[in-house]
Each structure stands twice: as structure tokens, then as C-alpha cells.
Enzyme design. Sequence first.
Site, PDB file in Angstrom:
ATOM      1  N   ASP C  58       0.787  -1.091  -0.006  1.00 27.95           N
ATOM      2  CA  ASP C  58       0.048   0.059  -0.022  1.00 27.95           C
ATOM      3  C   ASP C  58       0.829   1.263  -0.265  1.00 27.95           C
ATOM      4  OD1 ASP C  58      -2.086  -1.522  -0.035  1.00 27.95           O
ATOM      5  OD2 ASP C  58      -2.658  -1.376   2.119  1.00 27.95           O
ATOM      6  N   GLY C  59       1.813   1.310   0.914  1.00 26.83           N
ATOM      7  CA  GLY C  59       2.780   2.398   0.950  1.00 26.83           C
ATOM      8  C   GLY C  59       3.354   2.872  -0.663  1.00 26.83           C
ATOM      9  N   ARG C  63       2.731   6.357  -2.810  1.00 28.96           N
ATOM     10  CA  ARG C  63       4.055   6.981  -3.254  1.00 28.96           C
ATOM     11  C   ARG C  63       3.798   7.270  -4.862  1.00 28.96           C
ATOM     12  NH1 ARG C  63       6.253  10.897  -3.640  1.00 28.96           N
ATOM     13  NH2 ARG C  63       8.579  11.105  -4.162  1.00 28.96           N
ATOM     14  N   ASN C 128      -4.845   9.354   0.318  1.00 28.31           N
ATOM     15  CA  ASN C 128      -5.613   8.306   1.566  1.00 28.31           C
ATOM     16  C   ASN C 128      -6.307   8.931   2.525  1.00 28.31           C
ATOM     17  OD1 ASN C 128      -5.109   5.786   0.662  1.00 28.31           O
ATOM     18  ND2 ASN C 128      -3.675   5.091   2.025  1.00 28.31           N
ATOM     19  N   ASP C 158      -8.158  10.621  20.169  1.00 29.40           N
ATOM     20  CA  ASP C 158      -6.980  10.751  19.782  1.00 29.40           C
ATOM     21  C   ASP C 158      -6.680  11.356  18.428  1.00 29.40           C
ATOM     22  OD1 ASP C 158      -6.350   8.679  21.746  1.00 29.40           O
ATOM     23  OD2 ASP C 158      -5.875   7.265  20.541  1.00 29.40           O
ATOM     24  N   THR C 169     -10.291   1.994   3.308  1.00 28.55           N
ATOM     25  CA  THR C 169      -9.758   0.679   3.872  1.00 28.55           C
ATOM     26  C   THR C 169      -8.579   0.835   4.459  1.00 28.55           C
ATOM     27  OG1 THR C 169      -8.848   0.166   1.457  1.00 28.55           O
ATOM     28  CG2 THR C 169     -10.953  -0.739   1.900  1.00 28.55           C
ATOM     29  N   TYR C 171      -6.555   3.767   7.346  1.00 28.80           N
ATOM     30  CA  TYR C 171      -6.579   3.982   8.688  1.00 28.80           C
ATOM     31  C   TYR C 171      -8.339   4.095   8.901  1.00 28.80           C
ATOM     32  CZ  TYR C 171      -5.108   6.250  13.093  1.00 28.80           C
ATOM     33  OH  TYR C 171      -4.652   6.703  14.363  1.00 28.80           O
ATOM     34  N   SER C 174      -9.607   1.165  10.301  1.00 28.88           N
ATOM     35  CA  SER C 174      -9.130   0.744  11.560  1.00 28.88           C
ATOM     36  C   SER C 174      -9.960   1.600  12.786  1.00 28.88           C
ATOM     37  CB  SER C 174      -7.683   0.946  11.746  1.00 28.88           C
ATOM     38  OG  SER C 174      -6.809   0.374  10.888  1.00 28.88           O
TER      39      SER C 174
END
Lengths: 269, 269, 269, 269
Positions: C58-59, C63, C128, C158, C169, C171, C174
Site C-alpha cells: 500500500d505504501g 507514493r 488516503n 486520539d 480501507t 486508517y 481501523s
Amino acid sequence: MPQVLLVAFSNRDDAVALAASILEQLRAKSVSAEFSLLDDEVQPNIDDRTLVVSFGGDGTFLRAARVAHTAGARVLGVELGKLGFLLNTPVADVLDEVLHALVDESFEPRLALSVRIPGLNEDAFAFNEVVVERARNGQMVRVQTFVDEDEYLLYSADGVLVATPTGSTGYNFSAGGPVIANELGVMVLTPIAPHFTIDRSVVLAGNSIVKLTAMDKSAAVLVDGRETAILSPGDSVVVRRNDTPVRVVATRNSELVNRLRKGLREGHA
Amino acid sequence: MPQVLLVAFSNRDDAVALAASILEQLRAKSVSAEFSLLDDEVQPNIDDRTLVVSFGGDGTFLRAARVAHTAGARVLGVELGKLGFLLNTPVADVLDEVLHALVDESFEPRLALSVRIPGLNEDAFAFNEVVVERARNGQMVRVQTFVDEDEYLLYSADGVLVATPTGSTGYNFSAGGPVIANELGVMVLTPIAPHFTIDRSVVLAGNSIVKLTAMDKSAAVLVDGRETAILSPGDSVVVRRNDTPVRVVATRNSELVNRLRKGLREGHA
Amino acid sequence: MPQVLLVAFSNRDDAVALAASILEQLRAKSVSAEFSLLDDEVQPNIDDRTLVVSFGGDGTFLRAARVAHTAGARVLGVELGKLGFLLNTPVADVLDEVLHALVDESFEPRLALSVRIPGLNEDAFAFNEVVVERARNGQMVRVQTFVDEDEYLLYSADGVLVATPTGSTGYNFSAGGPVIANELGVMVLTPIAPHFTIDRSVVLAGNSIVKLTAMDKSAAVLVDGRETAILSPGDSVVVRRNDTPVRVVATRNSELVNRLRKGLREGHA
Amino acid sequence: MPQVLLVAFSNRDDAVALAASILEQLRAKSVSAEFSLLDDEVQPNIDDRTLVVSFGGDGTFLRAARVAHTAGARVLGVELGKLGFLLNTPVADVLDEVLHALVDESFEPRLALSVRIPGLNEDAFAFNEVVVERARNGQMVRVQTFVDEDEYLLYSADGVLVATPTGSTGYNFSAGGPVIANELGVMVLTPIAPHFTIDRSVVLAGNSIVKLTAMDKSAAVLVDGRETAILSPGDSVVVRRNDTPVRVVATRNSELVNRLRKGLREGHA
């Protein structure tokens, strides 16, 4: 045809009384207005130029929206609080809102659903949500979902629902689903008390065709909270966007953030 | 009295066949063993020295636990997978577990519930959970909760449940409740699809007396998944710890983390 | 300008090796192709006719999408599993997908975000999500949200995030947010671990302007997972739709339901 | 030794003023009383017969509980609202509660935690929770959990926490964990924003030994909200019940349902 049709349910005395008062004041201003009880489910004699004004809670607005949608008319919701006459806005403001809506013909188009149900000749209309759920308390149902014929997720749950943005603050919210801005032309698919399966909602494009199949047990179909059919195992309902949106006259009470604030206030009173 | 009573439901062929095989092998080792179908709900003739062995899924174990509890007997669950003969442990291991339990008299005491329901002469027994929920699909109920006579939270929801640690991975889990270690003598109170009210579970001491009152609509009472009564508005059920715990013979399948892993595996298969 | 730019991070040996292999095969077919490491953050020399192909997780895709977006180019993600060389699709299929994308110029336009951050000369690009969260572990922040200048909800949490459908899909998921179909031009606002405040996500129109204000404590701003700024109390970030969408070449791996299935599989392995 | 030690943080003027007023009134009644600021973290000179009275919010009570626990003393919390002097109970009632606690020596024993952290000579004391979480914003950590040396669940998340019943309405609640009755001797394990892994809390026996291992990234350890250590990949913290509980003098404000009501009220104000 009346310019304004005021509607309420007979078991809300406060709503009926407020509607009667507004009716009188409209007629005093030479607006052709009529009042109709929603109890009997007869479609009133209106056309697309009539403004339907509902007096009551969420259930009243839902029924009034259906009446307005059938005729292509606009609907304006005057929301009364849960207990007694807890109107958020003063009576004079209600009259102003109605009069303003007669000169300003704008409205918010809101997505509604059309539901094909086995055994029914006509597609059902839904403005909040369609639910496929366990036919009997104490069971779980397995519901296979399809989006545009592609197999999607399989849920073991109390049920699965498809909600509109308008319905997103209703049962969808209780089931953990997201709030959706009124004006969006999208649907949301949300499982109800899913067992060891993904419990997140999925937000889908408005032109998606969603099929919900009852797998191994019979399941009830609820349309805007009313039980409409029982699916046999293997049966499916097909949910799609209704061809015409509901025409909602925007008021401060209909704004999303105000609906949320009201929900939080009443929920935690 | 038999030393071992093997039980299953008749609609699980695989379970009945496995039980028959184990029955034969036990008798070959001169263990007095009998087989009984759970379908007919007649309490079999056993006493507190009998070992009850259930063959099937969660529903079978629940029914077997009830049978064992009535007699003060121990219960050992042989868990079969959902589809066909997907036994996690080999047949030889099942025999070993049963034989081992005959010489080692240890057991895990598990908290069960006793439920007072209006109109019933006797308190109902629950090993998983008690649910007070909407009597009809498409409604919400308002349930006022009391703990030890103190007014607790009021829920607008599909329902409210009180679960045991054993039941915590069942309906409680689906409704968002926490998993609770088997051996703890606590209860958990969890709302099902609550609307704009606190959706967190509350874990309560085992000696708490929990009262659930149906406020303005009638509500169904489900005990371990069976509809047991309908409450009229204002009626309450009172849930407390059963005087005697269920005596569960611990196996690898009954360990909490294994139940969780199984749930995740089957849920996402 | 190359027709194809293959990219990967140097710390993924498997990705670099696969890219090298595809590079060779493309050149053998007289396609002008180049390889570039993403590590150094220099914008490669490409234009809007170049196809950017990312190899990694994903990262890497995130990028690569940024690189493609800057040039108006299309991006195709070849996804490698988490551990070692767990490519979902065979190498031959990867080559086919790339070759197919060279003749078929279609793409999915995906919503990206533009973020105004105090002290930065240029708006940041997010594909994202943008997060405003506690600057230090062990604190909570209070974040006031505004939509189109209207005061929205106040969160003690938080953090609060605004995600795109592509990021839904990540953060957002989550944190309990909904999954959103890739093609939708909407944003979702989701609180992270909110304390005694509404924990539902809100799905907003793509043309909404969302302001997130750090109330009484400093807060960190993260753009696609990178800490980009620290807000002082009272400071705000403003999030809006980026003028140009990201052009994603659709593959089976990029379909929403496949991303979900992969997440569930890897999450519960 | 004083009979009563009043404590507050210096940045709460209202708390310091109230404490000063109570101090004077206690002395007028010949009670030996002292006042101490909590800012400097020096353990005041008290023994197990001293009554510690905290004036302030949750953070003040937490610090006062630590001071009392070290000496084996009882602690009574006088809770002040968030903004200004929003004391729930009148000043006269505060005096009465303190005087009553001097003649009635009863207290609620509340479970506290003891945390072994690599590099620290002494186990840390926690009264709310221990958190193992990402060392840096924008990352996820993988935390492997063990209970009594058995491998439990693996979480990819912002973090994982172990909370006491007292801490269950704090960070645990924000992260979705259940509320736990004060008097229960249990712990709760809750993941914070877990990614595609089970998001339910697990309630564990008080004598469980819980190990949390940071897998592939470094992680921060927070004890009652303070960053206490950084774990290297592979490092673990071990959490167990503290040998001595915290002795809390019960007041109406410390009752669970009142803490919940306060949270809901302030959260949604």
C-alpha cells in the site's frame, strides 16, 4: 388540487392540533389548503404542484414523503418532539416556512430506493431503508450480497440493510453505519449484529444494483420499517435507486447536523 | 445410571454416527454408556456422577449443558464443524478425552443464569444469554435496566441482553460485546443495535440482580435463543446467577482463544 | 519520456526483482520503459502519457500515485503480499496488464485531497487521508470540525481524519469508518478513539470544505501517514477535493471487494 | 501523621481554593489536616491511617490514588467539573463526606496493575491502564499478546491496552472497550484502532499474567497516560495484578452509573 396538503397521524393530538391551526391561518391568507390523516393509506388527491407538509416525528415524515413522491410533489417536515408538544420552532415560524416554500420552488432531491421483492407485482418504494432479516427472533440469517452481479460479502447476522442518506441516521445508525450527507446520491450496505464477519458498512454508488439473497433460512423483508414479505431460502430482493428522487423542502430541522444533535440530545436525555 | 451419556440432535447425521462409534468403543472397554437424542426434550435418567458428552455444534452443547445441569452432572463438548464431518480432533482423541474425564473428576464451574419471567412458575435456566427484544420486526423497544434495584441505563434498541462468559462469544459478540474468560463469575449487559444511546457493554458482578423492563411496547424474551415469553409494556424479567454452575470438562476446544480462532476462521472463510 | 515507469522501494528486494524482470520483457517488446526507486523523492521525468507501475504494498502504491498525479499520468498497482514474494497474480499476468494498459487508455478517476496547513506555502496532496491527532502519546485532543463554514461536531479523541474512498480501507477502517466504493467522489470524516462523543463516521460531498481546528492542545497533522506539521492550539487545517483526480488503471487487485477479502485474509491469518 | 491529607494540582485554582476552605473547616473541628500540591511528585509524609482527599478531575484522582496506594492509605475523590467551579456536590456535603469517612473506616478495594518494563528496576504502578502503542504518529504496531504464557491474539493497531475496572471508563472506553463494575477483580485487554483484526475486548481474570510484545517496530509504553518507556522490537511488558488494591472511599460520584452519566452529559454538551 390544493396548494398545500397538511398531514398527520390521528394518534398525535398535538400534531393534529398544530396542523389545524396552520390550516386556518393559511386559508385566512387565501392559500388553498387541506388536511388529511395519514392513517388510512389512501393516496390524497394532489399533483406535483402541491406542497405536502407533515406534522409529527420520523414515521410521519416517512409516510408523507411517500405520499408526496407518488404525486411528484414536494414535502416539508414540521418536526414535533417525542413527548407532547415539544416543537423546536415556534408556530409563527412554521407558517413562515410554509409560505416561503410556496413562493420559492426550490427543493433538495433525495435518493429513494426501489425494491423488487418476489411475489409482489410492483417494486416497493423505500425512503429510509430495506432490511433483510431473520424471520424469527432467536435466529441468525446468512445473507449473500451481490453488487452489480458480482459476489460481495456473506454475512451471518440478525440482518443486512441497504439505506439511503435520509435513512442513514435511522436503523443504519443503530446498526453502526455511517451518517451520510442528505444530498449524496449513494446507498449504504450495513450488517446488523454480524457474527464473526466484517462489521463495517460499505458505501455504494447510487446506480449500483444490490441483491440480497437469503441463504439457508427464510428471512423477513422490511421496507421503511414495515414487514413486506417473507423470503424462502434462496430468494432474493433486488435494491436499486428509484427513478425519481424525493423532493424535500429544506428547513433548519432537516439539516444533517441538526438531526444528529437532536438524536444525541434525545438519546441521552 | 450410565457412567457416560452421549447426546446429539437427530438432524446431524455425522454427530449421531460419531456418537455411535464412541458408544461402541466405550462399551468394548466395559464403560456403561448410553446414547440419547436431544430432540424430544425428555430429561434422561442420569445423576451427578454421569458424564454427558455432546456431539454437534454450539446449539447441541447448550442443550447438553442444560441436561447435565439439571442432574448436577458434568458435560464435555465434542465439537463438530459446521458443514459435514469437519471434526477438529481425531476420533481416537475423542475417546481418550472421554476416558480421561472418567478418571479425572475435575471440571470448570461456569456461571449460568436464572431468569424470573412473568407468568412462568419456574425460573428459566440460561447458559448463554437472556434477551429482551422487540416482539416484532421493524420496531425498536425501550428497555430500562436496573442493577440491584438502582436505575441504570435506558436503551432504545432492537433489544438488550445479559450474557454469561460462556455466551460472550455468541450473540453478545455479534452485538459488539466483549469476550469474557470462561472461568469468570461475571455477567455482561449488552444493547443490540441501540439508537443514539450508549452502545458499550457493562460487565457486572456475578451476584448482581439485573432487571430489564419493557417500557412502552411489548417485548419478546429469549432464553438461550428460544422465545420463552412475551412481556407486556411495564413487565420485567429479573436475571440473577443460577445457584449451581454448569460443570464443564475442559478440552482444548473449550478454551477461549480456540473458540475465538474458530470463530474468526469460520466467519471469514 | 518513457512510455512506462516502473517504481519500487529499495527495501523490497522482491519488488525490485519483479520490476527488473518486467522492465526487461517490456524492452524486449520495444516498449520504452524505465525503472526508478521511490526512496529519494525526486520527481521522475515523466509526462501525462507515461504509465506509472508500482511494485510493492500500500505504501508503494501511495507514493507512486503521488508521482503519477504530479505529472497527470496514470498509475497501475502491482501488489505484492506482505511477506516475501507472495504476488497474487503470476508474472505473465503482470506483463499482460501493463501491455493492455498501453493500448487501452481508460482509467478510474479517484478523488484526492488538497490540504491547506498553516506555515506551508503549498497545499499538501493526500490520496488516503489527512489526520489531525494528538501531538504526544497519552493525551487526547479536542478537534472542532466545520463543514462549509458551518460548525459541525466537536470530538475529544486520539484524532480526527478525513479520508478518500481509496483511503477508506486504511486508517479510516481501523478507526471504525465505512468502506467506500472507489469511484465515489465523496470524503469521510471519522474520529479515532473518541471519548464519550459520537463515534460514527460522516460521509460528505466531494465539494465540501472541511476545517479541523485543534482546540486547546497542539496537534500533529499527518498526510498519508507522514507527520507534516504541528498545529498550535487554535490552528486549523482545511481539507478540500484536489482539482485533479488520481488516474488509476483498474485491475482485479484494485477492486474494492478484493481489497476487503485480502484485508480479512491477512488480518486473520 | 495527618488524619487527612488534601491534595490538588496548582493549575486548578478552583480545586486549591476548595481544598483550602475544607482544610480550615476540618481544623476548626480539631481534625489534623494538611494540604499538599501534587505537582512535585514527592511522596507526602502519610501512613495507612491517613485519608487522602483529591480535589480536581480524573487526572488528579489518579495521582492521589497513587500517593494513597504507596502508603496503604484510603483515597476519596472530590470531583470538580471540567470548566471552572462546577462542583457536583455542595461544599457542605464535601465536608460531611470527609468527616463521615473518618469515623467509618470502610473502603472499596479496587484492582490496580503492576507492570514489568524492560530497563526499569521497579515494576510500575497503574490504576487506569497500561498501553503499548506506536512510538510515532502515522505508524501501526503489531503487538502479540500472551495470557499466562499461552499465545493469544496478534493485533495490528495503533496500540493495545490492559485496563482496570477503574480505568474502563477512560481510554478503554474510547477504544470501544466495555465498562466494568468497579468492584470486580478483572482486567480488560482492548486493541486501539485495530486493522482488519478482531476488535473486541477480552475480559480476563485478575490473576492472569498478560504479556504484550512489540513485534517488528519499536513501541511506546504508557502507564496511566504517561510515557514510561520505549520498547525495542521483540521487547515485552508484563502486566499483572498489583499485590495490594487501591482503597477507595465510595461516594455517589464514584458510582459507576454516575460516572457514565457524567461522561455522556459532558461528552455531548
